[in-house]
Design an enzyme around this catalytic site. Structure first.
Site, PDB file in Angstrom:
ATOM      1  N   GLY A 146     -54.104 -41.093 -74.870  1.00 41.36           N
ATOM      2  CA  GLY A 146     -55.285 -40.345 -74.478  1.00 41.36           C
ATOM      3  C   GLY A 146     -56.459 -40.730 -75.360  1.00 41.36           C
ATOM      4  N   ALA A 147     -57.669 -40.544 -74.836  1.00 37.65           N
ATOM      5  CA  ALA A 147     -58.871 -40.883 -75.610  1.00 37.65           C
ATOM      6  C   ALA A 147     -59.929 -39.789 -75.483  1.00 37.65           C
ATOM      7  CB  ALA A 147     -59.445 -42.230 -75.149  1.00 37.65           C
ATOM      8  N   GLY A 148     -59.481 -38.578 -75.149  1.00 31.40           N
ATOM      9  CA  GLY A 148     -60.402 -37.442 -75.087  1.00 31.40           C
ATOM     10  C   GLY A 148     -60.718 -36.917 -76.477  1.00 31.40           C
ATOM     11  N   CYS A 186     -56.365 -25.547 -74.956  1.00 34.61           N
ATOM     12  CA  CYS A 186     -54.919 -25.735 -74.876  1.00 34.61           C
ATOM     13  C   CYS A 186     -54.162 -24.430 -75.085  1.00 34.61           C
ATOM     14  CB  CYS A 186     -54.453 -26.773 -75.894  1.00 34.61           C
ATOM     15  SG  CYS A 186     -54.824 -26.337 -77.600  1.00 34.61           S
ATOM     16  N   ARG A 238     -55.804 -21.094 -74.367  1.00 39.28           N
ATOM     17  CA  ARG A 238     -56.461 -19.932 -73.767  1.00 39.28           C
ATOM     18  C   ARG A 238     -57.142 -20.329 -72.456  1.00 39.28           C
ATOM     19  NH1 ARG A 238     -58.884 -16.847 -76.915  1.00 39.28           N
ATOM     20  NH2 ARG A 238     -58.327 -17.921 -78.837  1.00 39.28           N
ATOM     21  N   GLU A 281     -60.288 -22.479 -87.383  1.00 38.10           N
ATOM     22  CA  GLU A 281     -60.521 -23.857 -86.922  1.00 38.10           C
ATOM     23  C   GLU A 281     -61.856 -23.949 -86.199  1.00 38.10           C
ATOM     24  OE1 GLU A 281     -60.408 -25.169 -83.661  1.00 38.10           O
ATOM     25  OE2 GLU A 281     -59.910 -23.370 -82.550  1.00 38.10           O
ATOM     26  N   GLY A 282     -62.510 -25.091 -86.348  1.00 38.16           N
ATOM     27  CA  GLY A 282     -63.861 -25.246 -85.821  1.00 38.16           C
ATOM     28  C   GLY A 282     -63.959 -25.931 -84.479  1.00 38.16           C
ATOM     29  N   MET A 321     -59.529 -34.350 -78.288  1.00 32.25           N
ATOM     30  CA  MET A 321     -58.400 -34.049 -79.167  1.00 32.25           C
ATOM     31  C   MET A 321     -57.691 -35.326 -79.607  1.00 32.25           C
ATOM     32  SD  MET A 321     -56.926 -31.221 -80.387  1.00 32.25           S
ATOM     33  CE  MET A 321     -56.861 -29.857 -79.235  1.00 32.25           C
ATOM     34  N   SER A 322     -57.496 -36.254 -78.688  1.00 30.43           N
ATOM     35  CA  SER A 322     -56.849 -37.524 -79.036  1.00 30.43           C
ATOM     36  C   SER A 322     -57.715 -38.320 -80.005  1.00 30.43           C
ATOM     37  CB  SER A 322     -56.590 -38.352 -77.768  1.00 30.43           C
ATOM     38  OG  SER A 322     -55.712 -37.679 -76.899  1.00 30.43           O
TER      39      SER A 322
END
EC number: 1.2.1.70
Length: 489
Positions: A192-194, A50, A52, A114-115, A196-197
């Site tokens: 969304g269900a990816g 999101c 780069r 962040e991982g 990140m969501s």
């Protein structure tokens, strides 16, 4: 090794440009395939998140490679080359390795440490392997980046500073209050269900929201996520309440709805998180105003907790109309506002500034050591085919001379012939041992690539024979990396 990376990120470009340059759908696959088809590149991989977009390639010409990769990025993002160029950065060879290792450790992230980036690097490698655009160099590079990132998180306290973008976003919405306290009892809508969501939904569930609605284009995926969250919530032991706190954790209510039901769910949601791969807006300003009007007509309690609605947009390009910033009753946090918050000294999440700086310094030391080790290993590997070709040529010479000896001395018995053969081989091995060991050592040093060329010239090695060894080595590596039992990350 001629590793080249051309890219742009939140550090080099404004969010407005990153948003327009975002790769959606199968554009990532098309980009790496077109890169491989370009003349300067023999391998290619793309790292797109999101904040780069980076194109990695093994090129035979630096300037031609930079020009070609920049042009390809412009073509596939739809941003004109003249407009895109000022925001692009270029790293070459060891600096490119250093950059990716730093990215893997979270040093280049919007939220330091962040991982989540490790999963995104793994996805980039998997795409390159699936499309056969990642060869020996990029396979080695990305797999080592994953190991370096894991090492940084296990050997330092960078996790104390690092959070996911989701957690950082929710903290910005909470405006200083503990997220669990702020979210408890509220109704949340996740669009969304990816990956990140899903992370956002899981974080909200742990924070104690009363109800969680998952809206997704594919209803089955949303159903699986909702069921999984309910099961995880039920299996997690409740925290021991503080003295005088009689609040008990309620069972999680999680539902799944199709994406076209978002408008119906909006008026009842106190928190909305959106992160989809849509190319256009998912929530327009007019739809949000309508939802606020419907919300105001509903009595508190049965349908809502408070009057205001908190919106978190983690998509790139954005899902939620930026005009929401100007609508009373809405509090929108998006990638742009997260970037501004992360850039402020007070906005850096985690432990004290001193401890965070010490952790970052430790990670930088790890990165520097790993870059040196990777470079040495790659330079040593570069000369291996030449050494193998040399030893193969020597074995052929021995075999030829033994055959000639058989013709001249046909009366030799098997024992005599075997002893002569072993003697000749030992002589050749001893003569070659010291030079080949030394040349490998020299090749692993900076600037050592020329020793392979010198070896080929001195022994008049056939370039095709060296290339054949390289191809065979690459085929073995590819087979190992595609072996599901190989234990690769």
């Amino acid at each position: 090794m001629s590793l080249l990376v051309v890219g742009l990120s939140h550090r080099s470009a404004p969010v407005s440009v990153l948003e327009r340059a975002a790769l959606v759908g199968d554009e990532q696959a098309k980009l790496v395939q077109d890169t491989l088809a370009a003349e300067p590149a023999t391998e290619a991989a793309v790292l797109a998140t999101c904040n780069r977009i980076e194109l990695y390639a093994d090129v035979d010409k630096f300037h031609a490679g930079v020009a070609e990769l920049s042009t390809l990025l412009a073509q596939h993002t739809g941003v004109g080359l003249d407009e895109l160029t000022p925001y692009l950065y270029v790293h070459y060879e060891d600096r490119a390795v250093h950059h990716l290792f730093s990215v893997a450790c979270g040093l280049d992230s919007m939220v330091v440490g962040e991982g989540q980036i490790l999963g995104q690097i793994k996805d980039a490698l998997a795409l390159g392997q699936e499309l056969h655009t990642a060869g020996r160099l990029l396979n080695d590079l990305f797999q080592q980046a994953l190991r370096v990132g894991k090492r940084a998180h296990s050997e330092t306290g960078i996790d104390r500073a690092g959070q996911s973008l989701v957690t950082f976003g929710l903290e910005q919405l909470a405006q200083g209050a503990p997220v669990a306290e702020w979210a408890r009892g509220k109704r949340a809508l996740v669009i969304g269900a990816g990956s990140m969501s899903s992370l956002a939904a899981a974080t909200l569930a742990r924070a104690g929201v009363a109800e969680l609605v998952i809206a997704n284009r594919t209803l089955e995926r949303a159903l699986r996520l909702a069921e999984s969250l309910v099961q995880q919530h039920a299996a997690t032991p409740a925290a021991i309440p503080a003295e005088g706190d009689e609040t008990l954790r309620e069972p999680l209510v999680a539902r799944a709805v199709p994406r076209d039901r978002v408008s119906a769910e909006l008026p009842h949601a106190d928190i909305v998180v959106s992160c989809t791969g849509a190319t256009g807006l998912v929530l327009a300003a007019a739809e949000l105003r309508t939802a606020l009007a419907q919300r105001a007509a509903c009595p508190p309690g049965a349908h809502r907790v408070g009057s205001d609605v908190s919106l978190l947009d983690l998509a790139m390009p954005r899902d939620i109309d930026a005009a929401a910033h100007r609508i009373e009753g809405l509090h929108l946090v998006d990638i742009e506002s997260l970037a501004e918050a992360a850039a402020e000294p007070s906005g850096a999440p985690g432990s004290s500034a001193g401890a965070m700086a010490a952790d970052v310094d430790k990670v930088r030391t790890i990165v520097s050591a790993e870059v040196a080790a990777f470079g040495a290993a790659q330079r040593a590997a570069h000369i291996t085919p030449t050494v193998v070709a040399l030893r193969t040529m020597a074995a052929d010479v021995v075999a030829s001379e033994i055959a000639r000896l058989d013709g001249r001395l046909p009366d030799l018995d098997d024992k005599q012939r075997s002893e002569i053969t072993q003697t000749v081989r030992r002589v050749v091995d001893k003569l070659l041992h010291a030079p080949t060991v030394r040349v490998k050592q020299l090749a692993s040093t900076p600037g050592g690539a020329g020793y392979a060329d010198a070896l080929r010239e001195l022994f008049d090695l056939d370039p095709q024979a060296v290339a054949a060894v390289s191809r065979a080595d690459g085929s073995v590596r590819a087979a190992e990396q595609n072996d599901p039992k190989g234990g690769r990350p």
